[in-house]
Scaffold this active site. Structure first.
Site, PDB file in Angstrom:
ATOM      1  N   ASP A 161       3.201  15.768   0.539  1.00  0.00           N
ATOM      2  CA  ASP A 161       3.041  16.913   1.446  1.00  0.00           C
ATOM      3  C   ASP A 161       1.557  17.243   1.581  1.00  0.00           C
ATOM      4  OD1 ASP A 161       4.352  19.311   2.872  1.00  0.00           O
ATOM      5  OD2 ASP A 161       2.890  20.258   1.549  1.00  0.00           O
ATOM      6  N   TYR A 174      -5.686  22.052   4.862  1.00  0.00           N
ATOM      7  CA  TYR A 174      -6.146  21.876   3.477  1.00  0.00           C
ATOM      8  C   TYR A 174      -7.509  21.167   3.469  1.00  0.00           C
ATOM      9  CZ  TYR A 174      -1.274  22.876   2.116  1.00  0.00           C
ATOM     10  OH  TYR A 174      -0.028  23.445   1.950  1.00  0.00           O
ATOM     11  N   GLN A 210      10.180  24.825   4.238  1.00  0.00           N
ATOM     12  CA  GLN A 210       9.304  24.768   3.060  1.00  0.00           C
ATOM     13  C   GLN A 210       8.904  26.205   2.696  1.00  0.00           C
ATOM     14  OE1 GLN A 210       4.873  23.231   1.810  1.00  0.00           O
ATOM     15  NE2 GLN A 210       6.046  21.843   3.088  1.00  0.00           N
ATOM     16  N   TYR A 217       7.755  25.168  -2.444  1.00  0.00           N
ATOM     17  CA  TYR A 217       6.373  24.908  -2.875  1.00  0.00           C
ATOM     18  C   TYR A 217       5.920  25.804  -4.033  1.00  0.00           C
ATOM     19  CZ  TYR A 217       4.361  28.688   0.245  1.00  0.00           C
ATOM     20  OH  TYR A 217       4.027  29.859   0.877  1.00  0.00           O
ATOM     21  N   ARG A 276      -7.721  30.894  -6.789  1.00  0.00           N
ATOM     22  CA  ARG A 276      -6.969  31.593  -7.825  1.00  0.00           C
ATOM     23  C   ARG A 276      -7.805  32.679  -8.496  1.00  0.00           C
ATOM     24  NH1 ARG A 276      -4.862  26.232 -10.839  1.00  0.00           N
ATOM     25  NH2 ARG A 276      -7.052  25.763 -10.457  1.00  0.00           N
ATOM     26  N   GLY A 312       1.954  20.258  -7.129  1.00  0.00           N
ATOM     27  CA  GLY A 312       0.558  19.869  -6.913  1.00  0.00           C
ATOM     28  C   GLY A 312      -0.019  19.217  -8.156  1.00  0.00           C
ATOM     29  N   ALA A 313      -0.790  18.148  -7.947  1.00  0.00           N
ATOM     30  CA  ALA A 313      -1.519  17.535  -9.074  1.00  0.00           C
ATOM     31  C   ALA A 313      -2.865  17.103  -8.541  1.00  0.00           C
ATOM     32  CB  ALA A 313      -0.755  16.348  -9.634  1.00  0.00           C
ATOM     33  N   ARG A 314      -3.874  17.118  -9.398  1.00  0.00           N
ATOM     34  CA  ARG A 314      -5.222  16.720  -8.949  1.00  0.00           C
ATOM     35  C   ARG A 314      -5.853  15.681  -9.851  1.00  0.00           C
ATOM     36  NH1 ARG A 314      -8.199  22.467  -9.320  1.00  0.00           N
ATOM     37  NH2 ARG A 314      -9.725  21.194  -8.261  1.00  0.00           N
TER      38      ARG A 314
HETATM   39  N1  LIG Z   1       3.596  25.646   3.217  1.00  0.00           N
HETATM   40  C1  LIG Z   1       2.791  26.428   2.576  1.00  0.00           C
HETATM   41  O1  LIG Z   1       2.414  27.509   3.041  1.00  0.00           O
HETATM   42  C2  LIG Z   1       2.330  26.000   1.211  1.00  0.00           C
HETATM   43  C3  LIG Z   1       1.676  26.924   0.373  1.00  0.00           C
HETATM   44  C4  LIG Z   1       1.315  26.490  -0.901  1.00  0.00           C
HETATM   45  C5  LIG Z   1       1.562  25.183  -1.294  1.00  0.00           C
HETATM   46  N2  LIG Z   1       2.160  24.299  -0.425  1.00  0.00           N
HETATM   47  C6  LIG Z   1       2.385  22.881  -0.799  1.00  0.00           C
HETATM   48  O2  LIG Z   1       2.980  22.827  -2.067  1.00  0.00           O
HETATM   49  C7  LIG Z   1       2.149  22.052  -2.932  1.00  0.00           C
HETATM   50  C8  LIG Z   1       2.310  22.534  -4.326  1.00  0.00           C
HETATM   51  O3  LIG Z   1       1.775  23.842  -4.439  1.00  0.00           O
HETATM   52  P1  LIG Z   1       0.798  24.152  -5.610  1.00  0.00           P
HETATM   53  O4  LIG Z   1      -0.281  23.128  -5.581  1.00  0.00           O
HETATM   54  O5  LIG Z   1       0.490  25.580  -5.557  1.00  0.00           O
HETATM   55  O6  LIG Z   1       1.833  23.838  -6.783  1.00  0.00           O
HETATM   56  P2  LIG Z   1       2.057  23.951  -8.285  1.00  0.00           P
HETATM   57  O7  LIG Z   1       2.748  22.696  -8.612  1.00  0.00           O
HETATM   58  O8  LIG Z   1       2.705  25.246  -8.571  1.00  0.00           O
HETATM   59  O9  LIG Z   1       0.590  23.970  -8.963  1.00  0.00           O
HETATM   60  C9  LIG Z   1      -0.236  22.858  -8.890  1.00  0.00           C
HETATM   61  C10 LIG Z   1      -1.462  23.054  -9.758  1.00  0.00           C
HETATM   62  O10 LIG Z   1      -1.088  23.162 -11.118  1.00  0.00           O
HETATM   63  C11 LIG Z   1      -2.052  22.529 -11.949  1.00  0.00           C
HETATM   64  N3  LIG Z   1      -1.353  21.461 -12.677  1.00  0.00           N
HETATM   65  C12 LIG Z   1      -0.799  20.331 -12.180  1.00  0.00           C
HETATM   66  N4  LIG Z   1      -0.262  19.577 -13.147  1.00  0.00           N
HETATM   67  C13 LIG Z   1      -0.488  20.230 -14.285  1.00  0.00           C
HETATM   68  C14 LIG Z   1      -0.172  19.940 -15.627  1.00  0.00           C
HETATM   69  N5  LIG Z   1       0.483  18.823 -15.953  1.00  0.00           N
HETATM   70  N6  LIG Z   1      -0.521  20.841 -16.562  1.00  0.00           N
HETATM   71  C15 LIG Z   1      -1.172  21.975 -16.224  1.00  0.00           C
HETATM   72  N7  LIG Z   1      -1.517  22.289 -14.960  1.00  0.00           N
HETATM   73  C16 LIG Z   1      -1.162  21.433 -14.008  1.00  0.00           C
HETATM   74  C17 LIG Z   1      -3.100  21.922 -11.032  1.00  0.00           C
HETATM   75  O11 LIG Z   1      -4.206  22.816 -10.913  1.00  0.00           O
HETATM   76  P3  LIG Z   1      -5.319  22.935 -12.087  1.00  0.00           P
HETATM   77  O12 LIG Z   1      -5.340  21.643 -12.839  1.00  0.00           O
HETATM   78  O13 LIG Z   1      -6.583  23.241 -11.382  1.00  0.00           O
HETATM   79  O14 LIG Z   1      -4.851  24.117 -12.889  1.00  0.00           O
HETATM   80  C18 LIG Z   1      -2.380  21.847  -9.700  1.00  0.00           C
HETATM   81  O15 LIG Z   1      -3.234  21.868  -8.592  1.00  0.00           O
HETATM   82  C19 LIG Z   1       0.745  22.177  -2.337  1.00  0.00           C
HETATM   83  O16 LIG Z   1      -0.115  21.154  -2.786  1.00  0.00           O
HETATM   84  C20 LIG Z   1       1.086  22.078  -0.891  1.00  0.00           C
HETATM   85  O17 LIG Z   1       1.333  20.730  -0.531  1.00  0.00           O
HETATM   86  C21 LIG Z   1       2.546  24.710   0.796  1.00  0.00           C
END
Ligand SMILES: NC(=O)c1ccc[n+]([C@@H]2O[C@H](COP(=O)([O-])OP(=O)(O)OC[C@H]3O[C@@H](n4cnc5c(N)ncnc54)[C@H](OP(=O)(O)O)[C@@H]3O)[C@@H](O)[C@H]2O)c1
Length: 324
Positions: free
Chosen positions: A56, A61, A178, A206, A232, A284-286
């Protein structure tokens, strides 16, 4: 990894989709601090190796950057994962962001996304927000036009409520919604989830780990030192008085995860997948290694006891917030 049918479509999505918001980098209003593109590409490749079959992203972004990175990562691949992207959030040369659901804008945005992603057709093209609300019919008609033209396989929407979905469903069938969905954001449970179930619309929730807060990796120190380019740092969930209450919740979650031999990340994600009408969670993962902490989540069915114990913790959190 377990796959689920996306509503009435013939797509089968893995229970986890890779979210690429943070891969947009830091050079815009909703960035996540510094992000290295090579690391983003390695993360995408690792996700595919682990069996995740869809990604996604969104035009906004990183103001096109996340789509460009996804396009680079997938370039030349024989079998690409499904690609979901979004339109209708636009920006100007000063990087100011706005909403635009006008037909001509969406037709143009689709061309830009196809170019950045280096593909001929977008698998799932989503309206990013139902704003301005009076234009949702016009925006959705433009998506229907792109489907008819073959530039988009299926159309979906993000952040729409049941009443807004009902308005556009009459124009063209909606493949997916979504919405935000996590232990901290449960607004869809009363009306929107049942509505989507009745209409057989796929749900891809999400931020299941609430942007990393529900992982055990956040501490007061980390929150206090988030760079200004990480959005954040301005989110009240990551600031006092909410932060301490949220961290207390995470401690309780970690104990439930540990007694099951799972990670807190897996618990946060598996909890969102406990409703059968939720097709998948977008996580989300980076960095590649982050994926190892949660890719098994889609195959974990929570027991009624675990669900009840999470519920108790969430009630305690709500009470603490009222008193804070
Ligand atoms: N439609 C919309 O309006 C909307 C809005 C928001 C999101 N989205 C979509 O949904 C996706 C997911 O949202 P999100 O990125 O907020 O989701 P999330 O899965 O709640 O958080 C992802 C963040 O958590 C941290 N993380 C990832 N793996 C980890 C681990 N193993 N241990 C600890 N921290 C970890 C990372 O940031 P750090 O490492 O920096 O902490 C990562 O960027 C987005 O990328 C986007 O594609 C859509």
């Amino acid at each position: 990894m377990k796959k689920n049918k996306l509503g009435w479509t013939e797509f089968h999505f893995t229970g986890i989709g890779l979210g690429t918001w943070a891969m947009g980098g830091e050079d815009w209003k909703f960035g996540w601090g510094p992000q290295d593109d090579d690391l983003s590409i390695a993360t995408i490749h690792r996700a595919l190796d682990l069996g995740i079959n869809w990604i996604d992203t969104a035009a906004v972004y990183g103001l096109g950057h996340s789509e460009t990175v996804v396009g680079k990562a997938l370039k030349g691949m024989q079998e690409k994962p499904y690609i979901a992207t979004k339109c209708a959030r636009v920006w100007n040369k000063n990087k100011e962001i706005d909403y635009n659901l006008k037909r001509d804008n969406i037709i143009k945005e689709c061309e830009d996304s196809l170019r950045r992603l280096q593909i001929e057709r977008i698998d799932l093209y989503q309206l990013h927000w139902p704003m301005p609300e009076e234009d949702i019919e016009e925006g959705w008609s433009a998506i229907a036009e792109l489907v008819a033209e073959g530039k988009v396989h299926y159309g979906g929407v993000c952040n729409f409520n049941a009443a807004q979905l009902a308005r556009i469903e009459e124009i063209h069938p909606v493949a997916s919604l979504q919405p935000p969905y996590s232990m901290l954001v449960r607004g869809i449970e009363k009306e929107t989830l049942p509505w989507c179930k009745r209409h057989n619309i796929g749900i891809v929730g999400y931020s299941p780990m609430f942007k990393g807060l529900l992982t055990g990796a956040f501490t007061r120190e980390r929150s206090a030192t988030l760079p200004a380019t990480d959005h954040r740092s301005r989110d009240p969930h990551f600031q006092e008085p909410e932060l301490s209450i949220n961290l207390r919740l995470v401690e309780g979650l970690s104990a439930i995860a540990a007694r099951n031999g799972k990670t807190t990340q897996e618990l946060a994600i598996a909890w969102t997948l406990r409703n059968p009408e939720v097709t998948a969670a977008i996580v989300g993962a980076r960095r590649p290694e982050q994926l190892d902490d949660f890719t098994n989540a889609a195959d974990w069915t929570l027991s009624p006891d675990d669900i009840n114990d999470v519920e108790k913790l969430l009630v305690e959190r709500e009470e603490a917030l009222k008193e804070a």
